[in-house]
Scaffold this active site. Structure first.
Site, PDB file in Angstrom:
ATOM      1  N   CYS A 279       0.825  -1.201   0.000  1.00  0.00           N
ATOM      2  CA  CYS A 279       0.000   0.000   0.000  1.00  0.00           C
ATOM      3  C   CYS A 279       0.868   1.264   0.000  1.00  0.00           C
ATOM      4  O   CYS A 279       1.494   1.558  -1.005  1.00  0.00           O
ATOM      5  CB  CYS A 279      -0.985  -0.034   1.178  1.00  0.00           C
ATOM      6  N   PHE A 324      -4.460   7.333  -3.104  1.00  0.00           N
ATOM      7  CA  PHE A 324      -3.441   7.768  -4.052  1.00  0.00           C
ATOM      8  C   PHE A 324      -2.919   6.551  -4.800  1.00  0.00           C
ATOM      9  O   PHE A 324      -3.054   5.419  -4.327  1.00  0.00           O
ATOM     10  CB  PHE A 324      -2.280   8.457  -3.321  1.00  0.00           C
ATOM     11  N   HIS A 397      -3.964  -4.825   0.369  1.00  0.00           N
ATOM     12  CA  HIS A 397      -3.634  -5.435   1.657  1.00  0.00           C
ATOM     13  C   HIS A 397      -3.849  -6.952   1.581  1.00  0.00           C
ATOM     14  O   HIS A 397      -4.972  -7.404   1.378  1.00  0.00           O
ATOM     15  CB  HIS A 397      -4.529  -4.870   2.763  1.00  0.00           C
ATOM     16  N   GLU A 399      -3.503  -9.270   4.018  1.00  0.00           N
ATOM     17  CA  GLU A 399      -3.570  -9.963   5.305  1.00  0.00           C
ATOM     18  C   GLU A 399      -4.972 -10.386   5.724  1.00  0.00           C
ATOM     19  O   GLU A 399      -5.143 -11.003   6.768  1.00  0.00           O
ATOM     20  CB  GLU A 399      -2.951  -9.083   6.394  1.00  0.00           C
TER      21      GLU A 399
END
Length: 447
Positions: A279, A324, A397, A399
């Site tokens: 990220c 972003f 992400h 996880e």
């Protein structure tokens, strides 16, 4: 509210609610009811499309500076277990929901979400049309917003919103990073019913804490890493003095352009030690390579974003939280012989998906860089790997806190990169996606 409505609510968990007001920068207003701490909150309005995992969203440091709207209609129905929180203290500015549940039902629940929000001073509002709010953000783009339980004057609150600080250019990472070197938090014992214990550590990893979610650090632990967390602006030489086998650049909030102390260190680390970024960490590697970053119209936030892995041809359903993104052509000119004979950049990166090609650019600082992942919703870049030095990164992400487990293989890939495996990303993601989970096993059934 009518007298009849007040009488109906008098004997429910909704009794005694305080009125609240939400105002967007463009003057759009929503009247509702307080469901968190009293007060006022100002930040950038955004939305998350996850169906579950509201506590992980609320406690994700990447939401610093933002007022988050949950699109799922009822939030809080399974309560709060603090062990699921991604940080001890939430960093978001405010929360917006359609209906807040005050009487949760779950064997793991310790307290209700409204109580949790009040405990941590998070201002929240319910009872508004979140569909209309999300449509407004999608149409007009990201903008400032304010929630108040104290100032219910549209004109007054709007003036405060327009005077609030912009998110662009603001370094929010400094406010959520750790203050000193520390070991990564231990795996929660309460998660043992669902996840296996971490294996014995084989690698030493230094993680730059730009607002790292605990679950991401747990993912590194479960990949066999002994993790030391360091502040966002730790000098590269200080990191290398710890003799790590790899360096991790974490997720985090806000404008990556404002986090120069991190991407300057990343530039010094590339080529000297294996590096993995997630990220904001992905954006830090891009900035280290001299690339440009753009602000997305309303960002990617949710647990259901489809991403094409250009290396395997598989689609990953991913969890995302960023406003972003990397401008891929700014990394360098295409290497035609490694990009299917194409020498001109495409504005929409889904062209590479259709072509079945993972293009390569020549970067003036670090050699060849390959595009590895593309967002199938809007054609933006979602991952890259450096071909002439050991480093790779993704924008999403992996996880699963909250979200799917399709991208778990990225932790395995980092482990393989540190072990010197040449094809470290050549992983059967379907086989890897449930690695470390105990669901469906005889042991889990007896737990």
């Amino acid at each position: 509210m009518s007298n009849a409505s007040e009488k109906l609510l008098a004997n429910t968990a909704k009794a005694g609610r305080l009125p609240a007001l939400l105002v967007l920068e463009d003057g759009t207003a929503f009247y509702g009811w307080a469901c968190g701490a009293p007060g006022e909150a100002f930040g950038e309005a955004c939305f998350n499309t996850s169906v579950e995992g509201y506590l992980e969203v609320v406690s994700d440091p990447s939401y610093a500076g933002q007022i988050v709207t949950m699109t799922y209609p009822q939030i809080g129905n399974y309560g709060v277990d603090p062990h699921d929180a991604q940080r001890a203290v939430p960093a978001l500015r405010g929360l917006v929901v359609h209906d807040m549940c005050r009487t949760p039902s779950s064997w793991r629940s310790i307290r209700s979400l409204p109580d949790y929000l009040a405990e941590h001073g998070v201002v929240a509002i319910e009872g508004i049309d979140t569909r209309a709010l999300v449509r407004r953000i999608r149409e007009a783009g990201a903008m400032r917003a304010g929630i108040s339980t104290e100032d219910l004057s549209l004109e007054s609150l709007l003036s405060k919103v327009r005077a609030a600080r912009e998110l662009v250019g603001d370094n929010l990472v400094a406010g959520v990073s750790c203050a000193a070197h520390a070991a990564a938090p231990p795996l929660p014992e309460s998660h043992a019913f669902a996840q296996e214990a971490a294996p014995e550590a084989r690698f030493r990893v230094v993680a730059y804490d730009c607002g790292a979610k605990d679950a991401i650090l747990f993912g590194l632990r479960r990949a066999g890493c002994d993790v030391t967390v360091v502040p966002w602006d730790t000098p590269a030489d200080e990191v290398l003095a710890l003799e790590p086998d790899g360096v991790f650049l974490s997720n985090g909030p806000g404008d990556p352009e404002a986090v120069g102390a991190t991407y300057d260190q990343a530039a010094q680390l590339l080529g000297r030690v294996p590096v993995f970024g997630i990220c904001l960490g992905h954006q830090m590697l891009a900035k280290a390579a001299g690339a440009s970053i753009e602000k997305l119209r309303y960002g990617h936030r949710g647990g259901n974003h489809p991403v094409m892995n250009l290396l395997t041809g598989r689609v990953e359903i991913t969890a995302q939280n960023h406003g972003f993104g990397l401008v891929f052509p700014s990394l360098g000119e295409l290497v035609a012989e490694e990009s299917g004979g194409v020498s001109e950049h495409e504005a929409d990166l889904r062209a590479w998906v259709r072509a079945g090609v993972a293009p390569v650019v020549r970067n003036s600082r670090f050699g060849r860089i390959q595009l590895t992942h593309v967002n199938l919703n809007d054609g933006t870049p979602e991952g890259m790997r450096f071909l002439d030095l050991p480093a790779f990164s993704v924008q999403y992400h992996p996880e699963a806190a909250p979200g799917p487990t399709d991208a778990h293989y990225l932790f395995t890939a980092f482990e393989r990169l540190m072990a010197g495996v040449e094809g470290y990303l050549d992983i059967d993601i379907a086989a890897d996606r449930l690695s470390g989970w105990r669901f469906g096993t005889e042991e889990a059934a007896c737990a």
